[in-house]
Scaffold this motif. Structure first.
Motif, PDB file in Angstrom:
ATOM      1  N   UNK A  18      72.714  57.966 -54.499  1.00 36.79           N
ATOM      2  CA  UNK A  18      72.021  57.666 -53.444  1.00 36.79           C
ATOM      3  C   UNK A  18      71.830  55.940 -53.421  1.00 36.79           C
ATOM      4  N   UNK A  19      71.640  55.560 -52.041  1.00 37.43           N
ATOM      5  CA  UNK A  19      72.038  54.547 -51.278  1.00 37.43           C
ATOM      6  C   UNK A  19      73.323  54.290 -51.491  1.00 37.43           C
ATOM      7  N   UNK A  20      73.325  52.976 -51.365  1.00 33.39           N
ATOM      8  CA  UNK A  20      74.941  52.390 -52.351  1.00 33.39           C
ATOM      9  C   UNK A  20      75.577  52.413 -53.624  1.00 33.39           C
ATOM     10  N   UNK A  21      74.519  52.849 -54.616  1.00 32.07           N
ATOM     11  CA  UNK A  21      75.295  54.013 -55.520  1.00 32.07           C
ATOM     12  C   UNK A  21      76.212  54.969 -55.796  1.00 32.07           C
ATOM     13  N   UNK A  22      77.547  54.982 -55.866  1.00 35.44           N
ATOM     14  CA  UNK A  22      78.139  56.223 -55.308  1.00 35.44           C
ATOM     15  C   UNK A  22      78.242  56.746 -57.585  1.00 35.44           C
ATOM     16  N   UNK A  23      78.125  58.089 -58.184  1.00 34.89           N
ATOM     17  CA  UNK A  23      78.656  58.325 -59.455  1.00 34.89           C
ATOM     18  C   UNK A  23      79.743  59.011 -59.469  1.00 34.89           C
ATOM     19  N   UNK A  24      80.323  58.812 -59.975  1.00 35.13           N
ATOM     20  CA  UNK A  24      81.888  59.318 -60.054  1.00 35.13           C
ATOM     21  C   UNK A  24      81.808  59.758 -62.122  1.00 35.13           C
ATOM     22  N   UNK A  25      82.917  60.705 -62.343  1.00 41.70           N
ATOM     23  CA  UNK A  25      82.670  60.810 -63.592  1.00 41.70           C
ATOM     24  C   UNK A  25      82.276  61.518 -64.681  1.00 41.70           C
ATOM     25  N   UNK A  26      82.098  60.705 -65.615  1.00 43.76           N
ATOM     26  CA  UNK A  26      81.109  61.963 -67.129  1.00 43.76           C
ATOM     27  C   UNK A  26      79.793  61.062 -66.520  1.00 43.76           C
ATOM     28  N   UNK A  27      79.621  59.868 -65.470  1.00 43.59           N
ATOM     29  CA  UNK A  27      78.483  59.754 -65.989  1.00 43.59           C
ATOM     30  C   UNK A  27      77.188  60.789 -64.523  1.00 43.59           C
ATOM     31  N   UNK A  28      78.328  61.827 -64.372  1.00 46.15           N
ATOM     32  CA  UNK A  28      77.553  62.374 -63.428  1.00 46.15           C
ATOM     33  C   UNK A  28      77.458  64.037 -63.912  1.00 46.15           C
ATOM     34  N   UNK A  29      78.473  64.739 -64.904  1.00 47.14           N
ATOM     35  CA  UNK A  29      78.513  65.376 -65.259  1.00 47.14           C
ATOM     36  C   UNK A  29      79.816  65.876 -66.170  1.00 47.14           C
ATOM     37  N   UNK A  30      79.019  66.780 -66.856  1.00 44.52           N
ATOM     38  CA  UNK A  30      79.794  67.152 -68.227  1.00 44.52           C
ATOM     39  C   UNK A  30      80.356  68.081 -68.431  1.00 44.52           C
ATOM     40  N   UNK A  31      81.492  68.839 -68.691  1.00 48.12           N
ATOM     41  CA  UNK A  31      81.803  70.478 -68.981  1.00 48.12           C
ATOM     42  C   UNK A  31      82.177  70.154 -70.634  1.00 48.12           C
ATOM     43  N   UNK A  32      82.267  71.307 -70.946  1.00 49.13           N
ATOM     44  CA  UNK A  32      82.522  71.556 -72.823  1.00 49.13           C
ATOM     45  C   UNK A  32      83.772  71.308 -72.418  1.00 49.13           C
ATOM     46  N   UNK A  33      84.601  71.002 -73.393  1.00 47.20           N
ATOM     47  CA  UNK A  33      86.094  70.713 -73.211  1.00 47.20           C
ATOM     48  C   UNK A  33      86.880  72.099 -73.064  1.00 47.20           C
ATOM     49  N   UNK A  34      86.585  72.936 -73.286  1.00 48.36           N
ATOM     50  CA  UNK A  34      87.676  74.253 -73.419  1.00 48.36           C
ATOM     51  C   UNK A  34      88.532  74.480 -72.323  1.00 48.36           C
ATOM     52  N   UNK A  35      88.234  73.849 -70.931  1.00 44.16           N
ATOM     53  CA  UNK A  35      89.065  74.068 -70.020  1.00 44.16           C
ATOM     54  C   UNK A  35      89.896  72.958 -69.399  1.00 44.16           C
ATOM     55  N   UNK A  36      89.987  72.190 -70.584  1.00 43.06           N
ATOM     56  CA  UNK A  36      90.276  70.877 -70.202  1.00 43.06           C
ATOM     57  C   UNK A  36      90.265  70.002 -68.619  1.00 43.06           C
ATOM     58  N   UNK A  37      89.039  70.035 -68.325  1.00 38.74           N
ATOM     59  CA  UNK A  37      87.979  70.107 -67.167  1.00 38.74           C
ATOM     60  C   UNK A  37      87.784  68.143 -66.651  1.00 38.74           C
ATOM     61  N   UNK A  38      87.423  67.688 -68.059  1.00 40.15           N
ATOM     62  CA  UNK A  38      86.552  65.876 -67.944  1.00 40.15           C
ATOM     63  C   UNK A  38      87.346  65.277 -67.208  1.00 40.15           C
ATOM     64  N   UNK A  39      88.404  65.110 -67.455  1.00 40.74           N
ATOM     65  CA  UNK A  39      89.245  64.094 -67.357  1.00 40.74           C
ATOM     66  C   UNK A  39      89.922  64.111 -65.593  1.00 40.74           C
TER      67      UNK A  39
END
Ligand code: RFL
Ligand code: PHB
Length: 389
Positions: free
Chosen positions: A277-298
């Protein structure tokens, strides 16, 4: 004070971004709420996709991972009593690296120190201003002193509970949320791993996972009730429950020991759109969470950072805005694929308290398909080793 990019959050996303920007001649300051010791005491992910590993090398922070990480060519699944190995190498030509997030974060801090990177800790009351104009700034407090840092862009890398996402006006933000009726109880123990490969277990009593950090350090998980408290799970109860769920041969040879760390994580899926939004960019857990089963979060955090660093480099080198303008769309396309995979793998392997007999038969049929079909195994393997950026 002024810098080019203010990065909120000194977890893996923020540190990786600041390191990649520095190497491209772009100045940044990282603002982290906690102390470095606190950040490094968190035990989280353990499996790195090749894309993340490549990015760490590019960030000059991959040497120890290459020396001490373990390459895993496959993983074991134990599906309602039937064993099945997913051969990543055969099915995709690729593999994953087992290397803990704690170590990776330490390597990123060391890399930042070597280059004289600015990472400020114990920073309180971070507030974002002027994001919809061309002169954004961030204010914050260190001790009793309030500071103001002007910049060109703000990267919101401050995790699920951070402030950045909340700075996007509510009316412009769409959030998708699924809270699962289960949590993971994780234990880290100074014992040799029970198996050379990870074992994912679907059992009538609930999911279990045997993982590791190195030859002397194991990481195990059992599915538990989200309302459970860690105190309800003394070590003996944890080991007993784990042994009941994992294959008999593994239960017979597992070495148990005192838990060095024990924590409960609610399983959830979450996506916030857009990621800019404008000059702000979200990245990582700030924008999305997954259940850890697929080892995808990081690993998802890493692909966000790749797209964002690429966009910022284009902007500073050529005054070309196009990478930044497309950031949210590009990142979200990959995010949704990983969300689907993590949701699917969670559904395949967990016990859902509300499931009736039909639901359980459907789950079993899906497990059987995976056991007998190369095609189904390939699909799992492709997603697990990571979709290309
Ligand atoms: P992080 O690691 O949460 O880092 C965000 C950083 O921002 C700081 N912060 C602030 N700083 C300044 N001002 C504020 N207002 C701030 N608010 C927060 C925080 O102190 C923190 O240092 O997010 P990042 O960098 O995006 O990295 C993402 C990964 O950490 C995350 O995706 C994974 O660890 C998710 N995850 C797991 N992923 C896996 O692939 N496998 C796992 O086994 C696994 N286990 C986990 C996890 C996440 C957990 N969380 C978030 C509760 C276990 C847990 C407990
Ligand atoms: C871990 O080692 O912490 C780990 C491994 C695989 C997962 C989740 C967590 O899917």
């Amino acid at each position: 004070m002024r810098t080019q990019v203010v990065i909120i959050g000194g977890g893996p996303s923020g540190l990786l971004l600041s390191q990649l920007l520095h190497l491209a001649g772009i100045e940044s300051v990282v603002l982290e709420r906690q102390s470095r010791e606190h950040v490094l005491s968190r035990i989280r992910a353990g499996v790195l996709e090749q894309g993340m590993a490549d990015l760490l090398r590019q960030a000059q922070a991959g040497d120890r991972m290459d020396r001490e990480g373990f390459i895993h060519d496959g993983t074991q699944l134990e599906l309602s009593g039937v064993g099945c190995r997913i051969d990543f190498r055969k099915l995709t030509g690729r593999a994953v690296i087992v290397y803990g997030q704690t170590e990776l974060t330490r390597d990123l801090y060391d890399a930042r120190d070597r280059l004289g990177g600015r990472v400020l800790h114990d920073v309180q009351d971070v507030t974002l201003h002027g994001l919809d104009g061309d002169a954004p700034y961030v204010s914050y407090r260190v001790g009793d002193t309030r500071q103001r840092l002007a910049c060109d862009f703000v990267a919101g890398c401050d995790g699920f509970h951070g402030v950045s996402r909340q700075s996007i006006p509510h009316a412009l933000r769409r959030e998708y949320h699924r809270v699962y009726p289960f949590a993971w109880l994780g234990v880290l123990s100074q014992t040799p791993p029970v198996s050379a490969e990870l074992i994912y277990v679907a059992h009538d009593r609930g999911f279990a996972l045997c993982s590791m950090r190195n030859a002397k350090l194991s990481r195990y998980y059992v599915q538990c009730d989200p309302a459970d408290a860690v105190e309800q799970w003394p070590d003996e109860r944890f080991w007993e429950e784990l042994k009941r769920r994992i294959p008999e041969a593994a239960a017979d040879r597992i070495v148990t020991g005192p838990a060095l760390e024990k924590s409960i994580t609610q399983c959830r899926s979450f996506v916030a759109e857009p990621m800019q939004w404008g000059r702000l960019f979200l990245a990582g857990d700030a924008a999305h969470i997954v259940p850890p089963t697929g080892a995808k979060g990081l690993n998802l955090a890493a692909s966000d950072i790749h797209y964002l660093a690429t966009g910022l480099r284009q902007y500073y080198q050529d005054r070309d805005f196009s990478g930044l303008e497309r950031y949210s769309e590009r990142a979200l396309a990959r995010v949704w694929q990983a969300e689907r995979f993590s949701w699917w793998m969670s559904t395949l392997l967990h016990r859902f308290p509300e499931h009736d007999a039909f639901d359980r038969r459907m789950q079993r049929a899906e497990q059987e398909q995976l056991i007998r079909s190369d095609t189904a195994q390939r699909l799992l393997a492709e997603n697990y080793v990571g979709l290309r950026y």
